[in-house]
Scaffold this motif. Sequence first.
Motif, mmCIF file in Angstrom:
data_model
loop_
_atom_site.group_PDB
_atom_site.id
_atom_site.type_symbol
_atom_site.label_atom_id
_atom_site.label_comp_id
_atom_site.label_asym_id
_atom_site.label_seq_id
_atom_site.Cartn_x
_atom_site.Cartn_y
_atom_site.Cartn_z
ATOM 1 N N SER A 45 -35.319 17.171 54.207
ATOM 2 C CA SER A 45 -36.020 16.229 54.806
ATOM 3 C C SER A 45 -35.080 15.007 55.196
ATOM 4 O O SER A 45 -35.295 14.354 56.103
ATOM 5 C CB SER A 45 -37.021 15.864 53.937
ATOM 6 O OG SER A 45 -36.620 15.287 52.962
ATOM 7 N N SER A 46 -33.940 14.742 54.420
ATOM 8 C CA SER A 46 -32.964 13.916 54.852
ATOM 9 C C SER A 46 -31.468 14.728 54.598
ATOM 10 O O SER A 46 -31.487 15.335 53.960
ATOM 11 C CB SER A 46 -33.114 12.771 54.069
ATOM 12 O OG SER A 46 -32.983 12.979 52.525
ATOM 13 N N ARG A 47 -30.483 13.932 55.269
ATOM 14 C CA ARG A 47 -29.198 14.638 55.140
ATOM 15 C C ARG A 47 -28.703 13.961 53.953
ATOM 16 O O ARG A 47 -28.775 12.957 53.425
ATOM 17 C CB ARG A 47 -28.141 13.998 56.300
ATOM 18 C CG ARG A 47 -28.789 14.642 57.546
ATOM 19 C CD ARG A 47 -27.739 14.005 58.733
ATOM 20 N NE ARG A 47 -26.291 14.624 58.505
ATOM 21 C CZ ARG A 47 -25.850 15.814 58.970
ATOM 22 N NH1 ARG A 47 -26.835 16.569 59.511
ATOM 23 N NH2 ARG A 47 -24.709 15.903 58.745
ATOM 24 N N PRO A 48 -27.760 14.893 53.247
ATOM 25 C CA PRO A 48 -27.192 14.287 51.739
ATOM 26 C C PRO A 48 -26.002 13.566 52.325
ATOM 27 O O PRO A 48 -25.480 13.541 53.416
ATOM 28 C CB PRO A 48 -26.515 15.825 51.376
ATOM 29 C CG PRO A 48 -26.400 16.807 52.465
ATOM 30 C CD PRO A 48 -27.593 16.210 53.689
ATOM 31 N N ASN A 49 -25.790 12.642 51.228
ATOM 32 C CA ASN A 49 -24.795 11.613 51.449
ATOM 33 C C ASN A 49 -23.389 12.494 51.800
ATOM 34 O O ASN A 49 -23.060 13.643 51.164
ATOM 35 C CB ASN A 49 -24.536 10.758 50.279
ATOM 36 C CG ASN A 49 -25.721 10.148 49.864
ATOM 37 O OD1 ASN A 49 -26.218 9.520 50.812
ATOM 38 N ND2 ASN A 49 -25.910 9.789 48.921
ATOM 39 N N SER A 50 -22.357 12.124 52.395
ATOM 40 C CA SER A 50 -21.176 12.575 52.457
ATOM 41 C C SER A 50 -20.124 12.361 51.564
ATOM 42 O O SER A 50 -20.460 11.584 50.701
ATOM 43 C CB SER A 50 -20.470 12.049 53.902
ATOM 44 O OG SER A 50 -20.369 10.615 53.927
ATOM 45 N N GLY A 51 -19.043 12.949 51.443
ATOM 46 C CA GLY A 51 -18.064 12.656 50.416
ATOM 47 C C GLY A 51 -17.703 13.974 49.533
ATOM 48 O O GLY A 51 -18.597 14.919 49.632
ATOM 49 N N LEU A 52 -16.914 14.001 48.603
ATOM 50 C CA LEU A 52 -16.638 15.123 47.784
ATOM 51 C C LEU A 52 -17.466 14.918 46.654
ATOM 52 O O LEU A 52 -17.664 13.870 46.100
ATOM 53 C CB LEU A 52 -15.110 15.095 47.260
ATOM 54 C CG LEU A 52 -14.035 15.323 48.346
ATOM 55 C CD1 LEU A 52 -12.647 15.144 47.970
ATOM 56 C CD2 LEU A 52 -14.378 16.616 49.212
ATOM 57 N N ALA A 53 -18.002 16.129 46.169
ATOM 58 C CA ALA A 53 -18.910 16.018 45.074
ATOM 59 C C ALA A 53 -18.714 17.653 44.454
ATOM 60 O O ALA A 53 -18.394 18.544 44.945
ATOM 61 C CB ALA A 53 -20.205 15.697 45.338
ATOM 62 N N THR A 54 -18.985 17.631 43.274
ATOM 63 C CA THR A 54 -19.397 18.768 42.248
ATOM 64 C C THR A 54 -20.730 19.178 42.531
ATOM 65 O O THR A 54 -21.723 18.283 42.159
ATOM 66 C CB THR A 54 -18.846 18.730 40.652
ATOM 67 O OG1 THR A 54 -17.582 18.430 40.829
ATOM 68 C CG2 THR A 54 -19.206 19.872 40.223
ATOM 69 N N ILE A 55 -21.314 20.299 42.761
ATOM 70 C CA ILE A 55 -22.660 20.839 42.956
ATOM 71 C C ILE A 55 -23.072 21.897 41.867
ATOM 72 O O ILE A 55 -22.352 22.572 41.704
ATOM 73 C CB ILE A 55 -22.806 21.288 44.564
ATOM 74 C CG1 ILE A 55 -22.223 20.321 45.587
ATOM 75 C CG2 ILE A 55 -24.216 21.640 44.703
ATOM 76 C CD1 ILE A 55 -22.089 20.854 46.826
ATOM 77 N N GLN A 56 -24.094 21.375 41.363
ATOM 78 C CA GLN A 56 -24.811 22.223 40.303
ATOM 79 C C GLN A 56 -26.454 22.531 40.555
ATOM 80 O O GLN A 56 -27.078 21.783 40.498
ATOM 81 C CB GLN A 56 -24.461 21.683 38.866
ATOM 82 C CG GLN A 56 -25.027 22.599 37.752
ATOM 83 C CD GLN A 56 -24.803 22.017 36.459
ATOM 84 O OE1 GLN A 56 -23.816 21.188 36.388
ATOM 85 N NE2 GLN A 56 -25.499 22.113 35.549
ATOM 86 N N ALA A 57 -26.624 23.786 40.800
ATOM 87 C CA ALA A 57 -28.219 24.315 40.931
ATOM 88 C C ALA A 57 -28.610 24.839 39.791
ATOM 89 O O ALA A 57 -27.826 25.673 38.771
ATOM 90 C CB ALA A 57 -27.945 25.397 42.101
ATOM 91 N N GLU A 58 -30.012 24.356 39.302
ATOM 92 C CA GLU A 58 -30.314 24.685 38.137
ATOM 93 C C GLU A 58 -31.792 25.410 38.440
ATOM 94 O O GLU A 58 -32.422 25.161 39.292
ATOM 95 C CB GLU A 58 -30.653 23.669 37.369
ATOM 96 C CG GLU A 58 -29.271 23.109 36.677
ATOM 97 C CD GLU A 58 -29.444 21.979 35.449
ATOM 98 O OE1 GLU A 58 -28.734 21.904 34.775
ATOM 99 O OE2 GLU A 58 -30.347 21.376 35.994
ATOM 100 N N ARG A 59 -32.115 26.189 37.318
ATOM 101 C CA ARG A 59 -33.417 27.162 37.353
ATOM 102 C C ARG A 59 -33.498 27.449 35.959
ATOM 103 O O ARG A 59 -32.634 28.293 35.503
ATOM 104 C CB ARG A 59 -33.484 28.003 38.437
ATOM 105 C CG ARG A 59 -34.894 28.537 38.610
ATOM 106 C CD ARG A 59 -35.750 27.550 39.428
ATOM 107 N NE ARG A 59 -37.010 27.962 40.048
ATOM 108 C CZ ARG A 59 -37.804 27.181 40.900
ATOM 109 N NH1 ARG A 59 -37.510 25.947 41.279
ATOM 110 N NH2 ARG A 59 -38.824 27.760 41.323
ATOM 111 N N LYS A 60 -34.708 27.301 35.457
ATOM 112 C CA LYS A 60 -34.921 27.710 33.988
ATOM 113 C C LYS A 60 -35.250 29.282 33.895
ATOM 114 O O LYS A 60 -35.944 29.792 34.682
ATOM 115 C CB LYS A 60 -36.127 27.022 33.335
ATOM 116 C CG LYS A 60 -36.017 25.602 33.223
ATOM 117 C CD LYS A 60 -37.279 24.931 32.497
ATOM 118 C CE LYS A 60 -37.201 23.371 32.471
ATOM 119 N NZ LYS A 60 -38.429 22.704 31.935
#
Length: 222
Positions: A45-60
């Motif tokens: 729905s909205s664009r993510p902020n720009s810049g470098l980041a570490t991304i982590q997806a989670e699901r139980k």
Amino acid sequence: MALAKAVAEPLTEAGLCAAVRAAAEGMAVRRGAGWRAEVHCRPMSSRPNSGLATIQAERKEAERLVSGKQTWSVQVRPERGAAYVLALPVTIGWTAPTWALLRELKAGERLQAADLHLQEQTWPPGVAVEAARTDEPPQGRARRTLHAGEAVRAADLIALDTLQRGDRVTVVMASEGIELAMPAQLLAPARVGQSVRVQADGRSAPMEGLLVDLTTVRVNKP
């Protein structure tokens, strides 16, 4: 379950989607042979902020896996600033091993090991994945008519020690040292060892007794 990228990278929808895909594929690998996850990310729905980041997806891991549209939480840890969580809309198709029928099975018919073979099935949207135990074929009687090629689920089977309403039994009635036997039908589902109500043929009043096996109900009083 959590899977984090090893290094920071530009924060984009593609990067977020890649994190979810890697996490879902990791879940599939841990569940064993025949498991696969196909992930498609839908527009945010909205664009993510720009810049470098570490991304982590989670699901139980304990959550029931369901194919179709869903939302995953994706943690973002920017190189500068506080960490935050994004909600990423995705569509996931789960494939898992299932036991399928080699022939048609009529309602009430007992399932045999020779009636089954293992196959991989992609589960339709909105249906919780019910994967097979590959070392243990299902057992029971068909609750309804099942067709050749159809995957066998727990809800399709009646336990082998269970009878259903309307099933035919023999009522054995003991009175003054004499045993009488008569045909009857169950008035409610029951397991072997439970008290049951039956309607004997030719009698207007129901009787209560004990289901001693899959064919016999014992009544101690007339």
